[in-house]
Design an enzyme around this catalytic site. Structure first.
Site, mmCIF file in Angstrom:
data_model
loop_
_atom_site.group_PDB
_atom_site.id
_atom_site.type_symbol
_atom_site.label_atom_id
_atom_site.label_comp_id
_atom_site.label_asym_id
_atom_site.label_seq_id
_atom_site.Cartn_x
_atom_site.Cartn_y
_atom_site.Cartn_z
ATOM 1 N N SER A 129 0.809 -1.216 0.000
ATOM 2 C CA SER A 129 0.000 0.000 0.000
ATOM 3 C C SER A 129 0.842 1.265 0.000
ATOM 4 C CB SER A 129 -0.924 0.017 1.227
ATOM 5 O OG SER A 129 -0.160 -0.014 2.420
ATOM 6 N N HIS A 150 -2.559 -3.108 -6.023
ATOM 7 C CA HIS A 150 -3.003 -2.713 -4.692
ATOM 8 C C HIS A 150 -4.523 -2.795 -4.578
ATOM 9 C CE1 HIS A 150 -3.489 0.590 -1.434
ATOM 10 N NE2 HIS A 150 -3.464 -0.611 -0.895
ATOM 11 N N GLU A 162 -5.357 -0.296 -7.603
ATOM 12 C CA GLU A 162 -4.320 0.589 -8.118
ATOM 13 C C GLU A 162 -3.254 -0.276 -8.797
ATOM 14 O OE1 GLU A 162 -4.140 4.422 -5.172
ATOM 15 O OE2 GLU A 162 -3.196 2.595 -4.443
ATOM 16 N N ASN A 200 -3.736 6.677 -0.819
ATOM 17 C CA ASN A 200 -3.104 6.995 0.455
ATOM 18 C C ASN A 200 -2.378 8.335 0.439
ATOM 19 O OD1 ASN A 200 -3.881 4.888 2.140
ATOM 20 N ND2 ASN A 200 -2.346 3.520 1.285
#
Length: 503
Positions: A129, A150, A162, A200
């Site tokens: 991540s 991801h 992702e 993130n």
């Protein structure tokens, strides 16, 4: 590249390996099996893979009970997943996804082992991540076949994947995994390997701005959560951090901060550090910002007087949203489009939409003693509470009138300390700014940023959808106001937003 991946329907004999039988690994194994692949699930912990398969079976039982899956399909899916006891058993797989501990060295060691084991054409994916795909590929003989894949938790339900390319990732590998994710029923987005990737990275301000407001004692966690839920977010930032776990959230923030060489935009919070140090890690230990789960918010109080007839001042996206809502609520109002400010006039009291300056500063600059700032309203039908702050000279009677006006509009007034940007405005502006910087730096494109944030963290809109609604001048003005107030590079404006403002 392996024929089974590029074919419209993967061959039945093509196997997928998943290393790591935790919640994420089990979810990936389930999704691959439901797409028709034989899956080998490996974990170094004895019995972990078998236990994970049992949990998958339990989850599928729930789908069967709800009529969302046939019993025969359940048996077929479970029949495609079997535990493996050693990496050597994965040598014939065409794709291996690693989902082990989120640390660079163990991942590198595993990826080098897989690189030596798997045949040419097989793809290796990492579900990391936050760790650089470029760094993970270092030491591999064929780094071009490593790609980030991801997923988001819970994997069977969350649509976003992702697809992250490192410096060495072959474009054909990234595109192959992109198309594979689609065939697995997911919505993939391409991302460049930079700290935090898309979600993130762009999501950091959602937590960071509320933590900054708490540090300034601008409001309580319950007030700030209610304000952000009023903007259409499913959970407020404080309750979300409690759910995620403050130790986890703090570590992700710290890793993004360090990976960006101490960029103030990603700086961890003293407020959250204190929670972690005190063992208040959130719901998993029964206490964080809240003791257990937060109590339900009280309903909007009834207005105490007749509906007023305000004047709506200025132009722009926020003004037009408010005009539509005033009309929807049947409230008579006048238009003051030539005004040099945006918001509502109620007698002598001016209610300015936040521009990144405090009410006290605006009252001094105009000058107009009876002045307040109100937060941004983008989803009035979902808003149940609106933050506002008063200049010191506003009378008690004017405060009552302002708060009664908001209740007539269906919003509970949340009176915060007079800080620049209030809650929703500064959070949305920073989310837009972070999305703009991600696109400016080539991490993703605009559509990818919007898709990632809506599907990865269930935001009510993506950063570029907000930008289209607000307009670049309003966002830049608010960020410039915050920059002037705090003198911090945290609020520097993305070059992309600067260009949009000038275009």
């Amino acid at each position: 590249m392996s024929d089974w991946i590029v074919a419209k329907r993967p061959a039945a004999e093509a196997a997928v390996g998943v290393i790591g039988a935790g919640v994420m690994g089990a979810g990936i194994a389930q999704v691959a099996a439901q797409a028709g692949h034989p899956v080998l699930l490996l974990d170094v912990r004895e019995g972990a893979a078998t236990a994970a398969i049992a949990q998958i079976a339990k989850g599928l039982d729930g789908l069967v009970a709800k009529g969302r899956m046939a019993a025969e399909e359940r048996e077929a899916v479970l029949g495609r997943i079997r535990p493996a006891s050693a990496t050597a058993e994965l040598r014939e797989t065409a794709l291996v996804v690693e989902v082990i501990v989120e640390k660079l060295e163990p991942k590198q060691a595993l990826l080098r082992e897989l690189d030596a084991l798997l045949p040419p054409g097989a793809i290796i994916a990492s579900n990391t991540s936050s760790i650089s795909i470029t760094a993970l590929a270092n030491g591999m003989a064929d780094p071009g076949r490593l790609v980030g894949m991801h997923f988001f938790n819970p994997v069977p339900l969350m649509k976003l994947v992702e697809v992250v390319s490192g410096a060495e990732t072959a474009p054909s590998v990234a595109q192959t995994i992109f198309e594979l994710a689609r065939r697995w029923g997911k919505t993939p987005v391409h991302a460049k390997s930079t700290p935090g990737f898309i979600v993130n990275r762009i999501a950091r301000p959602y937590y960071a701005e509320t933590l900054a407001l708490l540090l300034e004692q601008a409001g309580t966690p319950a007030q700030l959560d209610r304000a952000l839920r009023g903007a259409g977010f499913r959970m407020g930032p404080c309750e979300l951090m409690d759910l995620i776990g403050h130790d986890t959230n703090f570590l992700v923030t710290q890793s993004v901060f360090e990976a960006n060489f101490g960029d103030k935009r990603y700086m961890p919070s003293l407020v959250q550090r204190a929670l972690v140090d005190g063992g208040r890690l959130g719901r998993k230990v029964g206490k964080g910002f809240y003791e257990g789960q937060p109590a339900a918010a009280a309903p909007v109080a009834a207005p105490t007087g007749p509906a007023p007839q305000p004047t709506l001042c200025g132009r722009g996206g926020l003004v037009e949203v408010l005009a539509g809502w005033l009309t929807h609520k049947g409230m008579a109002f006048a238009r003051g489009e030539s005004a040099d400010w945006c918001g509502l006039q109620l007698g002598e009291l001016q209610l300015h939409f936040s521009s990144g300056r405090s009410a006290a500063q605006l009252a001094h600059e105009r000058p107009h003693r009876a002045l307040a700032v109100i937060d941004w309203v983008l989803a009035p039908d979902r808003c149940e509470a609106l933050a506002l702050a008063y200049a010191p000279q506003v009378s008690a009677e004017q405060r009552t009138e302002a708060e009664d006006l908001l209740r007539h509009l269906g919003w509970e007034p949340l009176v915060l300390r007079d800080v620049p940007g209030l809650a929703v405005a500064r959070t949305l502006a920073m989310l837009v700014n972070e999305g703009a910087d991600a696109v400016w730096q080539g991490v993703c494109d605009e559509a990818g940023a919007d898709t990632a944030m809506k599907l990865g963290v269930n935001y009510p809109a993506g950063p570029f959808e907000w930008l289209a609604q607000l307009g670049a001048p309003a966002v830049v003005e608010l960020l410039d106001g915050l920059f002037a107030a705090y003198r911090s590079e945290r609020y520097r404006v993305s070059p992309l937003l600067q260009q949009r403002r000038w275009s």
